[in-house]
Structures are given as C-alpha cells and as structure tokens.
Scaffold this motif. Structure first.
Motif, PDB file in Angstrom:
ATOM      1  N   TYR A  33       0.840  -1.192   0.000  1.00 30.81           N
ATOM      2  CA  TYR A  33       0.000   0.000   0.000  1.00 30.81           C
ATOM      3  C   TYR A  33       0.882   1.253   0.000  1.00 30.81           C
ATOM      4  O   TYR A  33       1.923   1.288   0.653  1.00 30.81           O
ATOM      5  N   TYR A  35       0.515   5.404   0.947  1.00 28.10           N
ATOM      6  CA  TYR A  35      -0.288   6.435   1.584  1.00 28.10           C
ATOM      7  C   TYR A  35       0.470   7.758   1.521  1.00 28.10           C
ATOM      8  O   TYR A  35       1.686   7.791   1.392  1.00 28.10           O
ATOM      9  N   PHE A  45      -5.035   7.098   1.817  1.00 27.39           N
ATOM     10  CA  PHE A  45      -4.798   5.995   0.884  1.00 27.39           C
ATOM     11  C   PHE A  45      -4.570   6.498  -0.541  1.00 27.39           C
ATOM     12  O   PHE A  45      -5.293   7.368  -1.033  1.00 27.39           O
ATOM     13  N   TYR A  48      -3.087   0.430  -3.822  1.00 26.68           N
ATOM     14  CA  TYR A  48      -2.527  -0.792  -3.282  1.00 26.68           C
ATOM     15  C   TYR A  48      -2.369  -1.840  -4.379  1.00 26.68           C
ATOM     16  O   TYR A  48      -3.083  -1.863  -5.368  1.00 26.68           O
ATOM     17  N   THR A  98      -4.235  -9.552   0.977  1.00 22.08           N
ATOM     18  CA  THR A  98      -5.110  -8.402   0.812  1.00 22.08           C
ATOM     19  C   THR A  98      -6.329  -8.456   1.715  1.00 22.08           C
ATOM     20  O   THR A  98      -7.155  -7.568   1.689  1.00 22.08           O
ATOM     21  N   GLN A 104      -1.014  -4.302   8.712  1.00 23.99           N
ATOM     22  CA  GLN A 104      -0.140  -3.572   7.812  1.00 23.99           C
ATOM     23  C   GLN A 104       1.131  -3.199   8.552  1.00 23.99           C
ATOM     24  O   GLN A 104       1.095  -2.727   9.688  1.00 23.99           O
TER      25      GLN A 104
ATOM     26  N   ASN B  95     -10.539  -4.350   1.061  1.00 21.67           N
ATOM     27  CA  ASN B  95      -9.090  -4.202   1.163  1.00 21.67           C
ATOM     28  C   ASN B  95      -8.665  -2.754   1.352  1.00 21.67           C
ATOM     29  O   ASN B  95      -7.488  -2.440   1.249  1.00 21.67           O
ATOM     30  N   GLN B  96      -9.623  -1.892   1.614  1.00 14.86           N
ATOM     31  CA  GLN B  96      -9.292  -0.480   1.761  1.00 14.86           C
ATOM     32  C   GLN B  96      -9.223  -0.092   3.229  1.00 14.86           C
ATOM     33  O   GLN B  96     -10.064  -0.465   4.032  1.00 14.86           O
TER      34      GLN B  96
END
Lengths: 115, 109
Positions: A33, A35, A45, A48, A98, A104, B95-96
């Motif tokens: 990901y 950011y 965000f 990804y 995912t 994360q 997935n966000q």
C-alpha cells in the motif's frame, strides 16, 4: 527480520520536477500500500497492489501520480511535474495478503518537499 | 470523506493515568484497527477488532466497538511516558484502509 524500508528518507525537489520514491516491502508480503500523510493528518490511501498488479488506484489524486511493482516486490511511486501541494510524507505498508484482517507493516516514510 | 475522526485531537495526562481516545466513522466496516505513530516514524499496528466483536483486550489496551453508533474507543491503562505518540484508528472495508485524523497523546512523567 527486516522491516519495510523506504528510500530516500528525505527528498527536496523543485516545482515541475519528476521524483521517484521507492518501497521495499517485507519479504513474502504480497500486498503493498502507498499512503500520503500531511502534517497533523492521518495517512491518506493512494494505491494498493496485490502482487504485480494495482488492485485499487482510486486514491491517486491525479494522473501525475503513478506507481509500479513490476516483480511483485519493490514498488516505486512516481510523481510527474511536482507541485508544492505534493509536499507530504509518503508512507508505504505491506501485509501478508489483501484481506483486511491482515496487519499492515509500515515503513518510516519519505518526506517530500517541493520548493 | 471516508476517514474516521478521532477525538480528542490532543490529550495530555500524567503517567499512571488512563487515556481514552474515540473514533467515529461513516461507512460500513469489516474491522477496525488502531495504530500508533511516534514522531517521524511509520505507523505500528496495535490491535484489530472485527465488526462482530464489541470489546477486545491486549495488554494495557482495551478497544470497544459500537457499530450501531459507528464508533470505537481505545483505552490505555496505567499510561507510561513511552506511550507518548499519535494514535490513529483505521476503518477497513474490503481491502481499503481509511485512517482517521489521529489523537496526539502526551504522557507526562
């Protein structure tokens, strides 16, 4: 073991220039990901990847921003024709998959300053 | 915006006291996660609570989730100076990940 690394740690550039920011995820992590974090704000965000493909790029602010992950590991965030408003800390995170249940793991970020 | 909102924005307490931070959000979620960020560093995952859970504990951390009110709270008990950091909630749907604006916690020794 090694965590997520990002290079450079700091980047100063002039308005209109092109920059590349690199992210090395944790080995074996398939999800990556990007950011953007402005001062006093939470991470926003951008995009990804699952493997080599961009699974969701809906957070990229405009077509000046592009990211690649050609071999499913290292990723590069590319910003063309930089603007002063692009100044921020760019964070990269990786996770095992995912699924949103995965934790994360964040890198230390690249601080981008556009003069 | 799909970002969550934390409150308070800033919190200052004495060492040993408890710290409570709240997070409100707008959309449906699969789970909600709390992260911590020390100045100039990346975020570190603290705890995850699923949408069908109401409370979760991990060490000195206690997280609650009320999906009917679309809110969550993070309680840090017996705070230490080393807990000084910014704390962010992240709402996860699919997935966000959507991060809130953060609470800056200062624990005074």
């Amino acid at each position: 073991g090694a965590g997520v690394s990002q290079t450079p740690s700091n980047k100063v550039t002039e308005k209109g220039k092109y920059v590349e920011l690199r992210c090395d995820p944790i080995s074996g992590h398939t999800a990556l990901y990007w950011y953007r974090q402005s001062l006093g704000q939470g991470p926003e965000f951008l995009i990804y990847f699952q493997g080599t493909g961009a699974a969701d790029d809906s957070g990229l602010p405009n077509d000046r921003f592009f990211a690649v992950r050609p071999e499913g590991s290292v990723s590069t965030l590319k910003i063309q024709r930089t603007e002063r408003g692009d100044s921020a800390v760019y964070l990269c995170a990786s996770s095992l998959g995912t699924s949103g249940r995965n934790t994360q793991y964040f890198g230390p970020g690249t601080r981008l300053t556009v003069l | 915006s799909q970002q969550g909102e934390e409150d308070p924005q800033a919190l200052s307490i004495q060492e040993g006291e408890n710290a409570t931070m709240n997070c409100s959000y707008k959309t449906s979620i699969n789970n909600l996660q709390w992260y911590r960020q020390n100045s100039g560093r990346g975020l570190v995952h603290l705890i995850l609570i699923r949408s069908n859970e109401r409370e979760k504990h991990s060490g000195r951390l206690r997280v609650t989730l009320d999906t009917s009110k679309k809110s969550s709270s993070l309680l840090i008990t017996a705070s230490r100076a080393a807990d000084t950091a910014s704390y962010f909630c992240a709402t996860v749907f699919g997935n966000q990940f959507y991060f809130g604006t953060g609470t800056s916690l200062t624990v005074i020794p």
